[in-house]
Write a protein that holds these residues in place. Structure first.
Motif, PDB file in Angstrom:
ATOM      1  N   GLY A 272       0.787  -1.226   0.000  1.00 47.39           N
ATOM      2  CA  GLY A 272       0.000   0.000   0.000  1.00 47.39           C
ATOM      3  C   GLY A 272       0.816   1.272   0.000  1.00 47.39           C
ATOM      4  O   GLY A 272       0.341   2.326   0.408  1.00 47.39           O
ATOM      5  N   CYS A 273       2.061   1.215  -0.484  1.00 49.62           N
ATOM      6  CA  CYS A 273       2.868   2.440  -0.504  1.00 49.62           C
ATOM      7  C   CYS A 273       2.225   3.503  -1.383  1.00 49.62           C
ATOM      8  O   CYS A 273       2.337   4.697  -1.115  1.00 49.62           O
ATOM      9  N   PHE A 274       1.534   3.026  -2.466  1.00 54.23           N
ATOM     10  CA  PHE A 274       1.008   4.017  -3.413  1.00 54.23           C
ATOM     11  C   PHE A 274      -0.196   4.763  -2.883  1.00 54.23           C
ATOM     12  O   PHE A 274      -0.713   5.656  -3.532  1.00 54.23           O
ATOM     13  N   ALA A 275      -0.632   4.384  -1.705  1.00 53.09           N
ATOM     14  CA  ALA A 275      -1.687   5.193  -1.086  1.00 53.09           C
ATOM     15  C   ALA A 275      -1.146   6.584  -0.800  1.00 53.09           C
ATOM     16  O   ALA A 275      -1.887   7.563  -0.805  1.00 53.09           O
ATOM     17  N   CYS A 276       0.126   6.648  -0.542  1.00 57.04           N
ATOM     18  CA  CYS A 276       0.684   7.920  -0.110  1.00 57.04           C
ATOM     19  C   CYS A 276       1.780   8.429  -1.028  1.00 57.04           C
ATOM     20  O   CYS A 276       2.139   9.597  -0.973  1.00 57.04           O
ATOM     21  N   HIS A 277       2.351   7.559  -1.823  1.00 55.23           N
ATOM     22  CA  HIS A 277       3.438   7.990  -2.703  1.00 55.23           C
ATOM     23  C   HIS A 277       3.030   7.774  -4.148  1.00 55.23           C
ATOM     24  O   HIS A 277       2.461   6.743  -4.487  1.00 55.23           O
ATOM     25  N   SER A 278       3.299   8.742  -4.993  1.00 60.59           N
ATOM     26  CA  SER A 278       2.956   8.580  -6.399  1.00 60.59           C
ATOM     27  C   SER A 278       4.227   8.390  -7.208  1.00 60.59           C
ATOM     28  O   SER A 278       5.323   8.654  -6.725  1.00 60.59           O
TER      29      SER A 278
ATOM     30  N   GLY B  22       2.332  11.467   1.044  1.00 59.88           N
ATOM     31  CA  GLY B  22       3.775  11.473   1.222  1.00 59.88           C
ATOM     32  C   GLY B  22       4.455  12.065  -0.005  1.00 59.88           C
ATOM     33  O   GLY B  22       3.816  12.334  -1.018  1.00 59.88           O
ATOM     34  N   PRO B  23       5.764  12.260   0.076  1.00 56.73           N
ATOM     35  CA  PRO B  23       6.476  12.827  -1.072  1.00 56.73           C
ATOM     36  C   PRO B  23       6.422  11.874  -2.267  1.00 56.73           C
ATOM     37  O   PRO B  23       6.398  10.661  -2.089  1.00 56.73           O
ATOM     38  N   THR B  24       6.412  12.437  -3.460  1.00 59.56           N
ATOM     39  CA  THR B  24       6.363  11.586  -4.653  1.00 59.56           C
ATOM     40  C   THR B  24       7.673  10.837  -4.794  1.00 59.56           C
ATOM     41  O   THR B  24       8.712  11.256  -4.299  1.00 59.56           O
TER      42      THR B  24
ATOM     43  N   SER C 115      20.675   3.511   1.944  1.00 60.25           N
ATOM     44  CA  SER C 115      20.531   3.445   3.390  1.00 60.25           C
ATOM     45  C   SER C 115      19.426   4.392   3.873  1.00 60.25           C
ATOM     46  O   SER C 115      18.689   4.085   4.800  1.00 60.25           O
ATOM     47  N   TYR C 116      19.295   5.527   3.199  1.00 59.38           N
ATOM     48  CA  TYR C 116      18.230   6.435   3.597  1.00 59.38           C
ATOM     49  C   TYR C 116      16.858   5.812   3.336  1.00 59.38           C
ATOM     50  O   TYR C 116      15.947   5.895   4.152  1.00 59.38           O
ATOM     51  N   VAL C 117      16.725   5.164   2.191  1.00 57.91           N
ATOM     52  CA  VAL C 117      15.441   4.531   1.884  1.00 57.91           C
ATOM     53  C   VAL C 117      15.129   3.458   2.923  1.00 57.91           C
ATOM     54  O   VAL C 117      14.015   3.377   3.452  1.00 57.91           O
TER      55      VAL C 117
ATOM     56  N   LEU D 116      12.358  13.090   9.156  1.00 53.71           N
ATOM     57  CA  LEU D 116      11.107  13.504   8.541  1.00 53.71           C
ATOM     58  C   LEU D 116      11.372  14.456   7.398  1.00 53.71           C
ATOM     59  O   LEU D 116      12.170  15.380   7.524  1.00 53.71           O
ATOM     60  N   VAL D 117      10.642  14.219   6.295  1.00 54.25           N
ATOM     61  CA  VAL D 117      10.784  15.118   5.155  1.00 54.25           C
ATOM     62  C   VAL D 117      10.031  16.405   5.456  1.00 54.25           C
ATOM     63  O   VAL D 117       8.931  16.380   6.005  1.00 54.25           O
ATOM     64  N   GLU D 118      10.634  17.478   5.099  1.00 56.70           N
ATOM     65  CA  GLU D 118      10.045  18.792   5.335  1.00 56.70           C
ATOM     66  C   GLU D 118       8.668  18.913   4.677  1.00 56.70           C
ATOM     67  O   GLU D 118       8.487  18.536   3.518  1.00 56.70           O
TER      68      GLU D 118
ATOM     69  N   PHE E 285       5.834  17.441   5.404  1.00 57.86           N
ATOM     70  CA  PHE E 285       4.915  16.311   5.444  1.00 57.86           C
ATOM     71  C   PHE E 285       4.632  15.914   6.885  1.00 57.86           C
ATOM     72  O   PHE E 285       5.451  16.122   7.775  1.00 57.86           O
ATOM     73  N   ALA E 286       3.456  15.323   7.058  1.00 59.79           N
ATOM     74  CA  ALA E 286       3.070  14.926   8.405  1.00 59.79           C
ATOM     75  C   ALA E 286       3.664  13.552   8.723  1.00 59.79           C
ATOM     76  O   ALA E 286       3.894  12.765   7.815  1.00 59.79           O
ATOM     77  N   PRO E 287       3.905  13.286   9.967  1.00 60.45           N
ATOM     78  CA  PRO E 287       4.507  11.997  10.334  1.00 60.45           C
ATOM     79  C   PRO E 287       3.470  10.893  10.390  1.00 60.45           C
ATOM     80  O   PRO E 287       3.206  10.335  11.433  1.00 60.45           O
ATOM     81  N   VAL E 288       2.858  10.568   9.247  1.00 61.54           N
ATOM     82  CA  VAL E 288       1.792   9.572   9.268  1.00 61.54           C
ATOM     83  C   VAL E 288       2.252   8.208   8.800  1.00 61.54           C
ATOM     84  O   VAL E 288       1.549   7.223   8.946  1.00 61.54           O
ATOM     85  N   MET E 289       3.429   8.166   8.188  1.00 62.13           N
ATOM     86  CA  MET E 289       3.867   6.862   7.685  1.00 62.13           C
ATOM     87  C   MET E 289       4.220   5.957   8.851  1.00 62.13           C
ATOM     88  O   MET E 289       4.883   6.377   9.787  1.00 62.13           O
ATOM     89  N   ILE E 290       3.714   4.719   8.792  1.00 62.54           N
ATOM     90  CA  ILE E 290       4.031   3.812   9.882  1.00 62.54           C
ATOM     91  C   ILE E 290       5.379   3.151   9.614  1.00 62.54           C
ATOM     92  O   ILE E 290       5.856   3.129   8.490  1.00 62.54           O
TER      93      ILE E 290
END
Ligand code: HEA
Ligand code: HEA
Ligand code: CUA
Ligand SMILES: [Cu+2]
Lengths: 580, 220, 125, 376
Positions: D285-291, D299-301, D323-325, D336-338, D340-345
């Protein structure tokens, strides 16, 4: 015939306790059960209060506590709403006031089936335990909002979508069982076990309110029960009652659903939910009528209209449910029907408001602590009721639905007013329950902080609603370029939060008062408020198990003979005969 | 007082306006049972209304009940045969219950106990047949979460509603047996045996619900 | 607290009703062999109501209760009728319709409400 | 005494607050002035009642407070007064309700010339669909939804070929034309709400709901989701830009139709590992938030993510590498990416194994590299 039934009531076999456990834990005495209900409800109420303070922290000062993640926020909202409505208000008003007052006010020895009554409390306790267990299950409690709308309630995008929601639904089902056992007892007692002379039209309005609310409960909770069963099935074994075909990018397994109807859940929920709000309102209406009358030293104005208003509100409350669904995508033409019925309910409710205020007219008002709470109730209820008319007027609901206007409405009318009545009632009957008065100074302090504070919290919220601030938003900060939210409203939110902290803290005063007065309070005597209704006429204070001496009292008049012209005392108890 | 209904509508106001009891001549337990049954009516009705809703909104075809529930007799499928037998069984139990209640009124303890036990027996047979029906359906592929003939709500509603009814029947059987036992022990000897009438009300209600399930689920 | 005398009715009454219930049930059962249609639906409902009526009125003795109790039991279910009526209306005329029109789902071309559709005979089963 | 003053202050204060506070409806930008009028009527009726009841209580509590030797009146009822009050209330109710129902009648009956458009909602983003040349929206079904058919278009319905599909939370509409907005949801309940338009309606999965409106003022308006739809509910925002007809035409022409989308989907030449990575992303379900197309949803594209400089919320920045990914998936809260809200689990190894995660990273890398290779 009627007379033939009394001897049995007088000789009704009572289960007399022999040990501490049977006296205070497995007691069959309605008065003990009432206190058990009350303490349990207040204890969970405090949890809900804490949850609300967490929420306010996040809304007023977003990000101040990092621990409050969106998950936790929504879980707090849900548990706050659900606990407050069901486990605090319903349990307290019916379980506690209902149990305590019905037999005493009607001149009965106890509930008709004390054993069932005892079980009722323990099943309620079980439901509370299951509820609290949901805080500890994997994933935590559900965060679906107290309305628990599917599909989201059981899909992973919502916190607690597996264990949390199941425990919640289970707890509700158990609660309903407990309520049914208690409710059957209340109704049977009220209808079949009144004392001599106690006709329905002589019952104090408290009993009327509790009676009507119980009837509503017995007829409305089934809808919740049924929807809980169906949602558990949807969640656990994969049926599709409420679940249409879903393409969730979150949860591939959701594709196993097909053909169900989310609207069906909403209809069932509100078929229960709207009567439910009157379940918590009607007992409050009744109790407040008694408080006002006693402390204003004046009969309640328009008693018969008050009774009929209660009955009509009860009846109508079954045909207004979809006013919660005006913009839920239901059949658009339902709006006409439900707006009309909803606004019609305003008429009997208005009568009640008028009669409370008219009772104050030419009265002789003693500003005791219970009276202060009663007066604050009337004004907050008017505000909340009138904003209800905004929402009931279907087209006006369109811009306001699901905004803070709704939050303001229901807190005024439910979050504040019945709570005020509960406080007022506790101050009023505490002397009967314990034989001691609550401390007056602490009580006044508690009152002023709570009454002023809650108004400050909720009145401005209406205007956030006009601006369009949606409810159930973790924060309203701009995301990227978007900023629907005027910066000034941020300030308002901070103010509201600070007021909430103060009011929340002030409740400690009350808890303190409850404890300390139990040992230190001024002895109350038999009838400290000089009230007419029967509960003040028991031979002992606090009343013993069985309430009355060998014969039950005989009632000769209504419960509101205050300041009768030509009488020396300004009150005449119900069991005093008319002068020949 | 039993003839009261004939006494006309004026009694409504008298009764509701009187003191002590509103339902004249109705013992506490019976009043409580009636009110419980009213509440239970709401439960079953909500189940049935939900069933109606999902059935009307279903865009997939709804399986044909009389085919799904047919039994093969002598090589030819007979629709609803088992259901018909179950229906008659339940009516029989209602009849024996009615007799038990009548003997209760007459304070004929022995006969009352006998007929209560007969009722419990027919109830147990009903549950047994239902178990058979469920097993058969499940083996044929009807599951709460789907079936081969169309809308999956068919199985879901079926198992939920008949299951809930079956639970009522089972509870009723236990309740009947307890009452019979306690009658036998003489627990109720000081009363008018109204307990028989009370358990009778419950039992007839269970039969009543079946009437609606039969009509809406199997026939419609 | 109890009535001194129970109700007395001749046993024959119960046997009569018992018999009638059998007959009516048999009637309901045989509707299953009929063609679907209004007649059948009406019969199903009629038999159902007759049966329910006998059970409640005679077996549960409601007929001999006082009006105070009868009304207290029979009026509240009116709320259920409102719920049922509205749910039927919404499901049929709105939810189901939108599924057919926008999702292209229509398993019963015969139920199609669009009179212009040549396959369409409104409401016939 | 104190009580009377309290009530007085409460009433007067509420009235003053109403008139001086800056918080009131935003300026209206649609045809629903009728709603505002009805709100005002309701407001005045209720306001008058509130002031009257409040002042009456204030007066009574002051005048009839307990005094030595005073006694209350005895007045059980006054049928005339009660009847009168009932009638007055009934008149008040009718005064509010009648106009309300008239406007509602308007609200649920879109004009015949209203243009149909579709709003598609899912956790937690908005997409839109225009009917195209033929003016008819093709049928759709969630069971058709695939990564190459995100709208669930019915492949056999010719009416859908020319439908214009707009992903990415932002839509344009020309001013002064009525629209019938059809609302659809892929997963849970959502609610399309633009405060300036006043109108709103839930989107219900499994059926289509609607409302209509006519924008009357150009500008960019924010869409808020007004029905709790899970933990990302508050992030589900978007924009409606009301523009002139020409601007709109130009914008619409630049959007893909369903036919174009089908034709244009040229599968990128991913390696087997990257294809596996893509499946992992879909399954979780990553594509719920990432395009993948550059639209910013929750989330960020992921478009052009690999090797890019990401600005972090703490002000620093970091280059996206393996490593960042990995860290972003295992412990999203760590960096946290600037914006964006901290909603990713946090996805631990039980949800996404190390191997799968490596595949995911490969997919992210190849996606960026292939895109760069194809653009000259
Ligand atoms: C105790 C609880 C309680 C009570 C008593 C009420 C009372 C009323 N409520 Fe409220 N309501 C809730 C609890 C309650 N409500 C809750 C919890 C919700 C939200 C649930 C959720 O979504 O989470 C809600 C939501 C809610 C909605 C849905 C809003 C939305 O989601 O969009 C609506 C819409 O019609 C509504 C209407 C009303 C009306 C018309 C009354 C009426 O009964 C009010 C009648 C009272 C008066 C009118 C005041 C006194 C009258 C006068 C002084 C006379 C003057 C009057 C005239 C001249 C007309 N309420
Ligand atoms: C009885 C009901 C009740 C009560 C008392 C309250 C009390 C409070 N509520 Fe609650 N609230 C709800 C019912 C209630 N609420 C419901 C149903 C929802 C909707 C949930 C949902 O959306 O799903 C909601 C939602 C809700 C929101 C909206 C969240 C959102 O949409 O994102 C907010 C925000 O500010 C809020 C705040 C508060 C505050 C600050 C208090 C208080 O703290 C106010 C001050 C305190 C008091 C008035 C005293 C209360 C007394 C007790 C609790 C008794 C405790 C026991 C003892 C004293 C012994 N509540
Ligand atoms: Cu989508 Cu809230
Ligand atoms: Cu309501």
């Amino acid at each position: 015939m009627a007379q033939a039934e009394i001897p049995y009531q007088e000789a009704m076999p009572l289960h007399h306790p022999h040990s501490w456990v049977t006296k205070y834990w497995f007691s069959q005495d309605h008065k003990v059960i009432a206190v058990q209900y009350g303490i349990t409800a207040m204890a969970v109420g405090l949890i809900a209060l804490l949850a609300s303070l967490l929420m306010r922290t996040q809304i007023g000062f977003p990000g101040a506590i990092e621990w409050i993640t969106p998950d936790r926020y929504y879980q707090a909202v849900t548990m706050h709403g659900m606990i407050m409505v069901i486990y605090l208000l319903t349990a307290f008003l019916l379980g506690s006031f209902g149990n305590y007052l019905i037999p005493l006010m009607l001149g009965a020895r106890d509930m008709v089936f004390p054993f069932v009554n005892m079980i009722s409390y323990h099943v309620y306790l079980l439901s509370v335990v299951i509820l609290l267990a949901s805080f500890f299950v994997p994933g935590g409690p559900t965060g679906a909002g107290w309305t628990l709308y599917p599909p989201q309630a059981i899909l992973t995008g919502t916190p607690g979508a597996d264990w949390g929601i199941i425990t919640m639904l289970l707890s509700l089902a158990v609660f309903i069982v407990a309520f049914t056992m208690g409710g059957l007892n209340y109704i049977t007692t009220i209808l079949q076990a009144r004392t001599r002379g106690m006709t329905l039209m002589r019952m104090p309005l408290s009993v009327w309110g509790i009676f009507a609310a119980t009837v509503l409960g017995l007829l409305a909770f089934p809808a919740l029960f049924v929807s809980a069963v169906m949602m558990i099935l949807d969640q656990v074994i994969g049926t599709s009652f409420f679940m249409p075909a879903i393409a969730s990018s979150f949860e591939p397994s959701a594709s196993e659903y097909s053909g169900g109807s989310p609207l069906l859940f909403q209809h069932l929920f509100w078929f229960f939910g709207h009567p439910e709000v009157y379940i918590v309102a009607l007992p409050a209406f009744g109790v407040v009528s008694d408080l006002i009358s006693v402390h204003a030293r004046k009969n309640i104005f328009g008693y018969r209209m008050m009774v009929w208003a209660i009955v009509w509100i009860g009846v109508l409350s079954f045909v207004v449910w979809a006013h919660h669904m005006y913009v839920a995508g239901m059949h658009p033409y339902f709006g006409f029907f439900f707006a009309t019925t909803t606004l019609i309910i305003a008429v009997p409710t208005a009568i009640k408001v008028y009669n409370w205020t008219l009772t104050l007219w030419r009265a002789n008002i003693r500003f005791t602590v219970p009276m202060l709470f009663a007066i604050a109730f009337v004004i907050t209820f008017v505000v909340g009721g009138l904003t209800g008319l905004f929402l009931g007027n279907v087209i006006v609901d369109v811009p306001l639905s699901d905004t803070y206007f709704v939050v303001a409405h229901f807190h005024m009318v439910m979050g504040v007013s019945p709570i005020l009545v509960i406080f007022g009632g506790i101050y009023h009957w505490y002397p009967k329950i314990t034989g001691r008065m609550l401390n007056d100074t602490v009580g006044k302090l508690h009152f002023w902080i709570t009454a002023v504070g809650t108004y400050v919290i909720y009145f401005p919220m209406h205007y956030l609603g006009f601006v369009g601030v949606p409810r159930r938003y973790y924060h309203n900060e701009p995301l990227g370029e978007s900023a629907f939210y005027p910066a000034s409203a941020e300030l308002l939110n901070q103010g509201i939060s600070i007021a909430a902290f103060i009011v929340g803290a002030a409740q400690l005063l009350f808890v303190y008062n409850l404890f300390v007065s139990y040992w230190r309070g001024r002895p109350a005597g038999d009838n400290p408020w000089e009230a007419c209704s029967l509960e003040w006429r028991t031979p002992q204070t606090p009343p013993i198990h069985g309430n009355w001496s060998d014969t039950l009292p005989t009632v000769h008049r209504w419960a509101y003979d205050y300041s009768v012209p030509g009488e020396k005392e300004d009150f005449i108890p119900q069991d005093v005969p008319h002068r020949a | 007082m039993a003839q009261a209904a004939a006494a006309g509508h004026a009694t409504i106001f008298e009764d509701w306006g009187s003191d002590v009891t509103t339902f004249k001549g109705v013992p506490w337990g019976k009043a409580m049972m009636w009110i419980f049954l009213l509440s239970d009516t709401f439960i079953f009705s909500c189940f049935l209304i939900s069933y109606m809703t999902v059935r009307i909104t279903a865009a997939e075809p709804w399986p044909n009940a009389s085919e799904v529930f047919s039994l093969t007799m002598f090589g030819a499928p007979v629709p609803l045969l088992l259901i018909a037998i179950m229906t008659f069984d339940l009516i029989t139990s209602s009849g024996t219950m009615a007799l038990a209640v009548n003997y209760g009124y007459r304070r004929d303890k022995k006969k009352a106990i006998r007929f209560i036990c007969a009722t419990a027996f027919f109830g147990a047979v009903f549950v047994g047949m239902q178990a058979f029906e469920w097993t058969k359906l499940i083996s044929e592929g009807v599951k709460p979460w789907g079936n081969e003939w169309g809308a999956e709500q068919f199985g879901a509603c079926f198992f939920m509603i008949t299951g809930f009814h079956g639970m009522h029947v089972s509870a009723g059987v236990i309740y009947l047996l307890i009452v019979a036992w306690r009658l036998h022990k003489g627990v109720y000897d000081k009363t008018n045996y109204e307990i028989v009438e009370i358990v009778g009300l419950y039992w007839h209600f269970v039969d009543l619900v079946w009437v609606f399930i039969f009509a809406f689920f199997y026939l419609w | 607290m109890s009535s001194e005398v129970g109700q007395q009715h001749p046993l024959s009454l119960y046997f009569w009703i018992w018999g009638l219930l059998f007959v009516v049930s048999a009637g309901s059962y045989f509707t299953d062999f009929m063609e679907a249609g209004y007649l059948r639906w009406t019969l199903i409902l009629t038999f159902m109501l007759v049966k329910a009526g006998y059970i409640v009125a005679i077996f549960m003795h409601l007929k001999w209760e006082r009006w105070a109790l009868i009304y207290a039991l029979l009026l509240p279910p009116g709320a259920l009728l409102v719920l049922m009526g509205l749910m039927a209306w919404e499901s049929w005329d709105y939810t189901w319709l939108s599924r057919v029109v926008y999702f292209g789902e229509d398993p019963y071309p015969l139920r199609c409400p669009d009179a212009a559709n040549p396959n369409c005979v409104p409401m016939a089963h | 005494m104190a009580v009377a003053i309290f009530l007085l202050i409460l009433v007067v204060g509420s009235v003053i607050f109403t008139f001086v506070s800056p918080w009131w409806f935003t300026d209206i930008a649609s045809n629903w002035g009728g709603i505002d009028t009805t709100v005002l009527i309701t407001f005045w009726v209720c306001g008058v009642v509130f002031v009257a009841v409040g002042l009456f209580m204030a007066y009574s509590t002051w005048k009839f407070r307990h005094r030595e030797g005073a006694r209350a009146d005895y007045e059980p009822e006054n049928p005339r007064l009660e009847l009168g009050l009932t009638i007055v209330t009934a008149i008040g109710v009718v005064a509010m309700l009648a106009p309300g129902l008239l406007v509602w009648d308007d609200y649920v009956n879109p004009p015949a010339d209203a243009q149909e458009i579709e709003v598609l909602s899912q956790q937690w983003r908005w997409s839109f669909r225009f009917p195209g040349e033929d003016g008819v929206l093709g049928t759709v079904h969630v069971k058709n939804i695939r990564s190459d058919n995100p709208f669930g278009m019915n492949p056999n319905d010719p009416a859908g070929e020319d439908d214009v599909l707009v992903a990415g939370n932002r839509v344009q509409l020309p001013v002064n034309r009525p629209y019938k907005v059809l609302l659809r949801s892929n997963d849970v309940l959502h609610d399309f709400f633009v405060p300036e338009f006043r109108a709103k309606m839930d989107a219900v999965p499994g059926m289509i709901t609607y409302f209509w409106f006519e924008p009357t003022k150009e500008g960019d308006y924010e869409i808020l989701c007004a029905e709790l739809c899970g933990k990302g509910h508050y992030t589900m925002r978007g924009f409606v830009d009301i523009v002139g007809q020409e601007d709109f035409d130009a914008w619409l022409a630049a959007q893909p139709t369903w036919a174009q989308m089908k034709a244009g989907v040229t599968p990128k030449a991913y390696s087997a590992l990257a294809r596996r990575g893509r499946e992992v992303a879909e399954a979780n379900g990553c594509f719920a938030c990432h395009s993948l197309d550059g639209s910013q949803v929750v989330g960020p594209t992921w478009q052009g993510l690999w090797g890019a400089e990401t600005a972090l919320a703490d002000g620093s920045s970091i280059t996206v590498d393996e490593s960042y990914v990995l860290e972003s998936v295992r412990a999203p809260a760590a960096k946290l990416v600037e914006g964006f809200a901290p909603v990713m689990i946090a996805y631990d190894a039980e949800i996404i194994s190390d191997d799968d995660l490596a595949a995911l990273a490969a997919f992210l890398r190849e996606d960026t590299e292939l895109a760069e290779a194809s653009t000259p």
